[in-house]
Write a protein that holds these residues in place. Sequence first.
Motif, PDB file in Angstrom:
ATOM      1  N   PRO A  99     -15.560  22.139  25.437  1.00  0.00           N
ATOM      2  CA  PRO A  99     -15.338  22.869  26.734  1.00  0.00           C
ATOM      3  C   PRO A  99     -16.642  23.195  27.572  1.00  0.00           C
ATOM      4  O   PRO A  99     -16.871  23.111  28.857  1.00  0.00           O
ATOM      5  N   GLU A 100     -17.831  23.685  26.619  1.00  0.00           N
ATOM      6  CA  GLU A 100     -18.812  24.395  26.966  1.00  0.00           C
ATOM      7  C   GLU A 100     -19.798  23.165  27.531  1.00  0.00           C
ATOM      8  O   GLU A 100     -20.637  23.114  28.668  1.00  0.00           O
ATOM      9  N   LEU A 101     -19.450  21.991  27.098  1.00  0.00           N
ATOM     10  CA  LEU A 101     -20.411  20.622  27.497  1.00  0.00           C
ATOM     11  C   LEU A 101     -20.120  20.547  28.809  1.00  0.00           C
ATOM     12  O   LEU A 101     -20.745  20.024  29.687  1.00  0.00           O
ATOM     13  N   ILE A 102     -18.589  20.234  29.072  1.00  0.00           N
ATOM     14  CA  ILE A 102     -18.150  19.873  30.557  1.00  0.00           C
ATOM     15  C   ILE A 102     -18.709  20.766  31.528  1.00  0.00           C
ATOM     16  O   ILE A 102     -19.304  20.365  32.460  1.00  0.00           O
ATOM     17  N   TRP A 103     -18.972  22.249  31.241  1.00  0.00           N
ATOM     18  CA  TRP A 103     -19.269  23.208  32.386  1.00  0.00           C
ATOM     19  C   TRP A 103     -20.755  23.048  32.442  1.00  0.00           C
ATOM     20  O   TRP A 103     -21.128  23.057  33.450  1.00  0.00           O
ATOM     21  N   SER A 104     -21.453  22.901  31.244  1.00  0.00           N
ATOM     22  CA  SER A 104     -22.798  22.852  31.289  1.00  0.00           C
ATOM     23  C   SER A 104     -23.350  21.432  32.150  1.00  0.00           C
ATOM     24  O   SER A 104     -24.196  21.671  33.039  1.00  0.00           O
ATOM     25  N   VAL A 105     -22.545  20.512  31.963  1.00  0.00           N
ATOM     26  CA  VAL A 105     -22.967  18.843  32.585  1.00  0.00           C
ATOM     27  C   VAL A 105     -22.594  19.280  33.989  1.00  0.00           C
ATOM     28  O   VAL A 105     -23.528  18.803  34.971  1.00  0.00           O
ATOM     29  N   LEU A 106     -21.547  19.816  34.262  1.00  0.00           N
ATOM     30  CA  LEU A 106     -21.305  19.975  35.639  1.00  0.00           C
ATOM     31  C   LEU A 106     -22.192  20.938  36.427  1.00  0.00           C
ATOM     32  O   LEU A 106     -22.851  21.030  37.621  1.00  0.00           O
ATOM     33  N   PHE A 107     -22.645  22.009  35.659  1.00  0.00           N
ATOM     34  CA  PHE A 107     -23.588  22.983  36.235  1.00  0.00           C
ATOM     35  C   PHE A 107     -24.911  22.065  36.428  1.00  0.00           C
ATOM     36  O   PHE A 107     -25.656  22.303  37.705  1.00  0.00           O
ATOM     37  N   ALA A 108     -25.404  21.627  35.609  1.00  0.00           N
ATOM     38  CA  ALA A 108     -26.864  20.976  35.622  1.00  0.00           C
ATOM     39  C   ALA A 108     -26.701  19.693  36.833  1.00  0.00           C
ATOM     40  O   ALA A 108     -27.541  19.498  37.806  1.00  0.00           O
ATOM     41  N   PHE A 109     -25.489  19.174  37.007  1.00  0.00           N
ATOM     42  CA  PHE A 109     -25.334  18.047  37.853  1.00  0.00           C
ATOM     43  C   PHE A 109     -25.456  18.574  39.361  1.00  0.00           C
ATOM     44  O   PHE A 109     -26.125  17.991  40.344  1.00  0.00           O
TER      45      PHE A 109
END
Length: 368
Positions: free
Chosen positions: A61-71
Amino acid sequence: MFLLINIIFILLVFRLLFNAKVLETLMKYHWGFLLRFQHVFFFLVFLAIIFFTENYFLDVPELIWSVLFAFILNIGIYYLVYFYLVPQFYLSNKYPEFILYALICFLVSSLFRILLEPAVFNMKFNETLSNTKFLYNVYTVQGIVILVASFLGITKNKFLIEQDFKNLGEEKDQLYLDLLKSKLNPHFLLNTLNNIYSKSITPSENTSESILHLSKLLQYVIYDTNKEYITISQEFSSIQSLKGLYQLKYNNLLDISFDIEDEETLDLIEIPPSICLTLFENALKHSAVGIEAGSFIKLSYTIENHEFLFDIRNSVAQNRTLVSNLNDSGLGNEAVISILKKYYPERFTFISESMENNMYQTILKIKL
């Protein structure tokens, strides 16, 4: 190691895309699409890089949000560099300012991620996955974004400048060729009209014939020279009209002869307008037909083995002052060569040289 492989792969792909021949082919018709494709391709690869580098520190869950944030953050950084820093500073030769602001973007974006991501997302740091490795990944990723955005922005504008320069050169060449193809000596036309006027005072058959020849020439100038190609028959018809006007001017006493082989093929083969007419005009100018006794022009067409041969032999005026009033008639061999280079690169032979017995010869061969 995986990140390094991705970086090398990206650089190789961009190097391929910016190969001169590949660019010329792709961007000839779809340069706008190619520029957009480069952005999309980079972001897809960049998304994969972020996902695999942060996969070690976060669960799903956190991975998806983290990737989206960085992207999303790096999209902003990317376009800031691409659309603002490069045009505003680098292309204005403000290199120190460009380097300074690019470095600021790198440091601010890196610091923003370093402070925010561990605090917002539950990142797992241990002896194997230390925060040092996280810092290394952040700095590397942010550096890639800045470098790629700068590289694409600089090369895009460089390419567009070269394209504009090339297009201006092509437009200049096209305008020059249009001028060459459309120009018919205005003094000759004026003299022809004066001759027709003088003959119209005492009506004769020559008057109507002169008007017919002049009409055909004007039709050629107005309509045919605007086309990219015309049949050899159309070109030859304009030559005959020009010959007819000269013949009538000198009471049909000119020694101008045509030798045409396979005349039925003249309607099947096309060439750029004005090539042959220009050479014939030059022969009229330099031969002194109608001015000096014994002057002549001999013209021949031949089509053989997929090769068009145009040959003109003419006398050379012995007294140059007699033809000085015709010096602006015709457009010269340079004009013909310019047209041939544009339409038949490395497929033509042009020979123009003096011969014995006060004669001049011009030979044109075109591989069809």
